[in-house]
Design a protein around this motif. Sequence first.
Motif, PDB file in Angstrom:
ATOM      1  N   GLU A  16      15.264  18.387 -35.713  1.00  0.00           N
ATOM      2  CA  GLU A  16      16.701  18.104 -35.750  1.00  0.00           C
ATOM      3  C   GLU A  16      17.478  19.098 -34.894  1.00  0.00           C
ATOM      4  O   GLU A  16      18.428  18.719 -34.209  1.00  0.00           O
ATOM      5  N   GLN A  17      17.095  20.356 -34.922  1.00  0.00           N
ATOM      6  CA  GLN A  17      17.785  21.360 -34.115  1.00  0.00           C
ATOM      7  C   GLN A  17      17.561  21.117 -32.623  1.00  0.00           C
ATOM      8  O   GLN A  17      18.485  21.270 -31.823  1.00  0.00           O
ATOM      9  N   GLN A  20      19.716  18.174 -31.703  1.00  0.00           N
ATOM     10  CA  GLN A  20      21.119  18.590 -31.640  1.00  0.00           C
ATOM     11  C   GLN A  20      21.389  19.362 -30.355  1.00  0.00           C
ATOM     12  O   GLN A  20      22.392  19.148 -29.691  1.00  0.00           O
ATOM     13  N   THR A  25      25.656  15.549 -30.893  1.00  0.00           N
ATOM     14  CA  THR A  25      25.928  14.879 -32.157  1.00  0.00           C
ATOM     15  C   THR A  25      25.405  13.451 -32.163  1.00  0.00           C
ATOM     16  O   THR A  25      24.916  12.971 -33.190  1.00  0.00           O
ATOM     17  N   ILE A  28      21.800  13.364 -33.236  1.00  0.00           N
ATOM     18  CA  ILE A  28      21.624  13.536 -34.680  1.00  0.00           C
ATOM     19  C   ILE A  28      21.976  12.247 -35.415  1.00  0.00           C
ATOM     20  O   ILE A  28      21.299  11.862 -36.362  1.00  0.00           O
TER      21      ILE A  28
END
Length: 62
Positions: A16-17, A20, A25, A28
Amino acid sequence: MPVLALVSAVCVLAFEQIAQWRYGTTGIIGLLLLALGVKARSPSLSSAGAVVLALLVARPAL
């Protein structure tokens, strides 16, 4: 078994990081739609997430 859950949680958070950082955004949101669609067994929701991610990856670099 708790070690496997911890390792998988760390991998998910790391992914997820990276999404991102690389895709912002919108990345995500696409990942969230895809994950929710798979978890809820909703083909339309997971397809929407996959399309969002595919469009982000396929866009030309600026």
